[in-house]
Design a protein around this motif. Structure first.
Motif, PDB file in Angstrom:
ATOM      1  N   CYS A   1       0.980  -1.299  -0.221  1.00  0.00           N
ATOM      2  CA  CYS A   1      -0.079  -0.089   0.013  1.00  0.00           C
ATOM      3  C   CYS A   1       0.869   1.271  -0.005  1.00  0.00           C
ATOM      4  N   PRO A   2       0.865   2.080  -1.114  1.00  0.00           N
ATOM      5  CA  PRO A   2       0.340   1.656  -2.388  1.00  0.00           C
ATOM      6  C   PRO A   2       1.051   0.613  -3.121  1.00  0.00           C
ATOM      7  N   PRO A   3       0.481  -0.056  -4.157  1.00  0.00           N
ATOM      8  CA  PRO A   3      -0.501   0.622  -5.129  1.00  0.00           C
ATOM      9  C   PRO A   3      -1.790   0.139  -4.361  1.00  0.00           C
ATOM     10  N   ALA A   4      -2.051  -0.603  -3.354  1.00  0.00           N
ATOM     11  CA  ALA A   4      -3.112  -1.014  -2.864  1.00  0.00           C
ATOM     12  C   ALA A   4      -3.753   0.424  -2.237  1.00  0.00           C
ATOM     13  N   ASN A   5      -5.230   0.721  -2.424  1.00  0.00           N
ATOM     14  CA  ASN A   5      -5.564   2.074  -1.974  1.00  0.00           C
ATOM     15  C   ASN A   5      -5.734   2.313  -0.386  1.00  0.00           C
ATOM     16  N   ALA A   6      -5.823   0.847   0.139  1.00  0.00           N
ATOM     17  CA  ALA A   6      -5.631   0.940   1.784  1.00  0.00           C
ATOM     18  C   ALA A   6      -5.232  -0.348   2.221  1.00  0.00           C
ATOM     19  N   PHE A   7      -4.487  -0.036   3.405  1.00  0.00           N
ATOM     20  CA  PHE A   7      -4.089  -1.611   4.051  1.00  0.00           C
ATOM     21  C   PHE A   7      -4.718  -1.643   5.407  1.00  0.00           C
ATOM     22  N   ILE A   8      -5.342  -2.855   5.762  1.00  0.00           N
ATOM     23  CA  ILE A   8      -5.594  -3.181   7.042  1.00  0.00           C
ATOM     24  C   ILE A   8      -4.833  -4.225   7.862  1.00  0.00           C
ATOM     25  N   GLY A   9      -4.024  -3.757   8.739  1.00  0.00           N
ATOM     26  CA  GLY A   9      -3.218  -4.677   9.567  1.00  0.00           C
ATOM     27  C   GLY A   9      -4.056  -5.690  10.264  1.00  0.00           C
ATOM     28  N   PHE A  10      -3.718  -7.206  10.333  1.00  0.00           N
ATOM     29  CA  PHE A  10      -4.380  -7.970  11.144  1.00  0.00           C
ATOM     30  C   PHE A  10      -3.563  -8.915  12.064  1.00  0.00           C
ATOM     31  N   GLY A  11      -3.839  -8.732  13.224  1.00  0.00           N
ATOM     32  CA  GLY A  11      -3.251  -9.309  14.650  1.00  0.00           C
ATOM     33  C   GLY A  11      -3.917 -10.408  15.100  1.00  0.00           C
ATOM     34  N   GLY A  12      -4.817 -11.154  14.453  1.00  0.00           N
ATOM     35  CA  GLY A  12      -5.733 -12.100  15.180  1.00  0.00           C
ATOM     36  C   GLY A  12      -5.004 -13.237  15.156  1.00  0.00           C
ATOM     37  N   ASN A  13      -3.991 -13.640  14.672  1.00  0.00           N
ATOM     38  CA  ASN A  13      -3.032 -14.969  15.121  1.00  0.00           C
ATOM     39  C   ASN A  13      -1.563 -14.468  15.803  1.00  0.00           C
ATOM     40  N   VAL A  14      -0.907 -13.311  15.218  1.00  0.00           N
ATOM     41  CA  VAL A  14       0.400 -12.873  15.613  1.00  0.00           C
ATOM     42  C   VAL A  14       0.180 -11.512  15.684  1.00  0.00           C
ATOM     43  N   ILE A  15       0.817 -10.641  16.643  1.00  0.00           N
ATOM     44  CA  ILE A  15       1.055  -9.374  16.455  1.00  0.00           C
ATOM     45  C   ILE A  15       2.547  -8.829  16.123  1.00  0.00           C
ATOM     46  N   ARG A  16       2.427  -8.195  15.018  1.00  0.00           N
ATOM     47  CA  ARG A  16       3.815  -7.775  14.461  1.00  0.00           C
ATOM     48  C   ARG A  16       3.991  -6.314  14.698  1.00  0.00           C
ATOM     49  N   GLN A  17       4.873  -5.858  15.886  1.00  0.00           N
ATOM     50  CA  GLN A  17       4.557  -4.362  16.266  1.00  0.00           C
ATOM     51  C   GLN A  17       4.798  -3.480  15.230  1.00  0.00           C
ATOM     52  N   GLN A  18       5.851  -3.815  14.543  1.00  0.00           N
ATOM     53  CA  GLN A  18       5.941  -2.613  13.272  1.00  0.00           C
ATOM     54  C   GLN A  18       5.038  -2.329  12.388  1.00  0.00           C
ATOM     55  N   VAL A  19       4.070  -3.616  12.036  1.00  0.00           N
ATOM     56  CA  VAL A  19       3.038  -3.513  11.378  1.00  0.00           C
ATOM     57  C   VAL A  19       1.735  -2.878  12.183  1.00  0.00           C
ATOM     58  N   LYS A  20       1.844  -3.173  13.427  1.00  0.00           N
ATOM     59  CA  LYS A  20       0.608  -2.555  14.098  1.00  0.00           C
ATOM     60  C   LYS A  20       0.721  -1.130  14.308  1.00  0.00           C
ATOM     61  N   GLU A  21       2.129  -0.585  14.588  1.00  0.00           N
ATOM     62  CA  GLU A  21       2.414   0.705  14.887  1.00  0.00           C
ATOM     63  C   GLU A  21       2.061   1.511  13.529  1.00  0.00           C
ATOM     64  N   ARG A  22       2.457   1.232  12.320  1.00  0.00           N
ATOM     65  CA  ARG A  22       2.188   1.721  11.001  1.00  0.00           C
ATOM     66  C   ARG A  22       0.780   1.672  10.374  1.00  0.00           C
ATOM     67  N   SER A  23      -0.035   0.954  11.085  1.00  0.00           N
ATOM     68  CA  SER A  23      -1.478   0.781  10.379  1.00  0.00           C
ATOM     69  C   SER A  23      -2.350   1.803  10.875  1.00  0.00           C
ATOM     70  N   VAL A  24      -3.153   2.298   9.924  1.00  0.00           N
ATOM     71  CA  VAL A  24      -4.141   3.238  10.084  1.00  0.00           C
ATOM     72  C   VAL A  24      -5.355   2.374  10.801  1.00  0.00           C
ATOM     73  N   TRP A  25      -5.645   1.272  10.293  1.00  0.00           N
ATOM     74  CA  TRP A  25      -6.595   0.419  10.781  1.00  0.00           C
ATOM     75  C   TRP A  25      -5.950  -0.833  10.943  1.00  0.00           C
ATOM     76  N   TYR A  26      -5.866  -1.220  12.238  1.00  0.00           N
ATOM     77  CA  TYR A  26      -5.514  -2.516  12.750  1.00  0.00           C
ATOM     78  C   TYR A  26      -6.645  -3.182  13.767  1.00  0.00           C
ATOM     79  N   VAL A  27      -6.910  -4.410  13.017  1.00  0.00           N
ATOM     80  CA  VAL A  27      -7.821  -5.305  13.830  1.00  0.00           C
ATOM     81  C   VAL A  27      -7.189  -6.701  14.352  1.00  0.00           C
ATOM     82  N   THR A  28      -7.870  -7.244  15.212  1.00  0.00           N
ATOM     83  CA  THR A  28      -7.373  -8.575  15.732  1.00  0.00           C
ATOM     84  C   THR A  28      -8.600  -9.622  15.332  1.00  0.00           C
ATOM     85  N   SER A  29      -9.550  -9.411  14.693  1.00  0.00           N
ATOM     86  CA  SER A  29     -10.445 -10.470  14.419  1.00  0.00           C
ATOM     87  C   SER A  29     -11.150  -9.903  13.150  1.00  0.00           C
TER      88      SER A  29
END
Length: 250
Positions: free
Chosen positions: A211-239
């Protein structure tokens, strides 16, 4: 001349030579709106659509689990290039065709809770669903079949074997074998299908980079939380239930 660059989910524009910068941030509400209006949703597979990392499960099955798990951690954290990590992990595993087939039969990938319902709902809204994985096509196709995702919507790496079934490497021409490969797939999908709103959902650094070229990114932490991804995600979900609730607003 305005020179755009992407950092921390923001577009920055630098005016040379003074380098006067301003930024346009994708807000949480904007990200949710893009998701609700998506033409296509692209999912990572390992630790997102399924609970485990396919390559780690294959390594355990082949008796070299510990060494490969550490390489996976580095690859998903973004500290080494994806292709380097993939090459090194596979050179340790050296799985045969028979071992791969037996893994799928004896230890089939486990779907993450809620993914079936989410994919079914997206399909009901006529949203195209794709699986874009740095894992192996033979495993990802099995997952796609469970989710009623067409196999031509699967982009993943291909293992190669000699005529006797022994490991012969992997297809290095696949975009998913490279760093930023998922972004290349999304660019191709947008060009091929004319998608206006494409969302990437995943747990790792290689998903965030798409993202880009994706228009949006959703971080997913339902199985494992990667701190770098969590911190940089505008929308971060765990389920996936959180995403289903958003679709109910349509």
């Amino acid at each position: 001349m305005l020179k755009p660059f992407h950092h921390n989910n923001q577009w920055h524009f630098c005016l040379s030579p003074a380098c006067f910068c301003f930024s346009i941030m994708t807000t949480l509400s904007q990200t949710k709106e893009i998701f609700r209006r998506a033409d296509a949703v692209c999912f990572d597979v390992d630790s997102t659509v399924i609970r485990e990392e396919g390559i780690d499960e294959l390594a355990k099955f082949c008796g070299v689990g510990d060494a490969v798990t550490e390489m996976t951690r580095k690859a998903m954290g973004g500290s080494v290039s994806f292709k380097t990590a993939l090459t090194e992990r596979l050179s340790i595993i050296r799985c045969s065709r028979e071992q791969v087939n037996k893994l799928i039969t004896d230890h089939p990938p486990q779907l993450t809770a809620g993914i079936k319902e989410l994919v079914d709902t997206l399909h009901q809204h006529n949203v195209k669903v794709f699986l874009i994985s740095g894992g192996f096509r033979c495993i990802v196709e099995h997952v796609a079949t469970q989710l009623n995702i067409p196999l031509h919507h699967v982009y993943a790496n291909r293992l190669k074997f000699y005529f006797n079934g022994e490991y012969a490497g992997f297809d290095e021409t696949q975009p998913t074998a490279e760093s930023n490969g998922k972004g290349k797939v999304i660019s191709m999908l947008k060009e091929k299908h004319g998608f206006k709103n494409v969302v990437m959902i995943g747990d790792g650094a290689t998903d965030l980079e798409a993202c880009p070229p994706a228009n949006a990114f959703i971080g997913f932490g339902g199985n494992v939380i990667r701190q770098q991804v969590k911190e940089r995600s505008v929308w971060y979900v765990t389920s996936f239930g959180e995403l289903l609730k958003e679709l109910e607003k349509i």
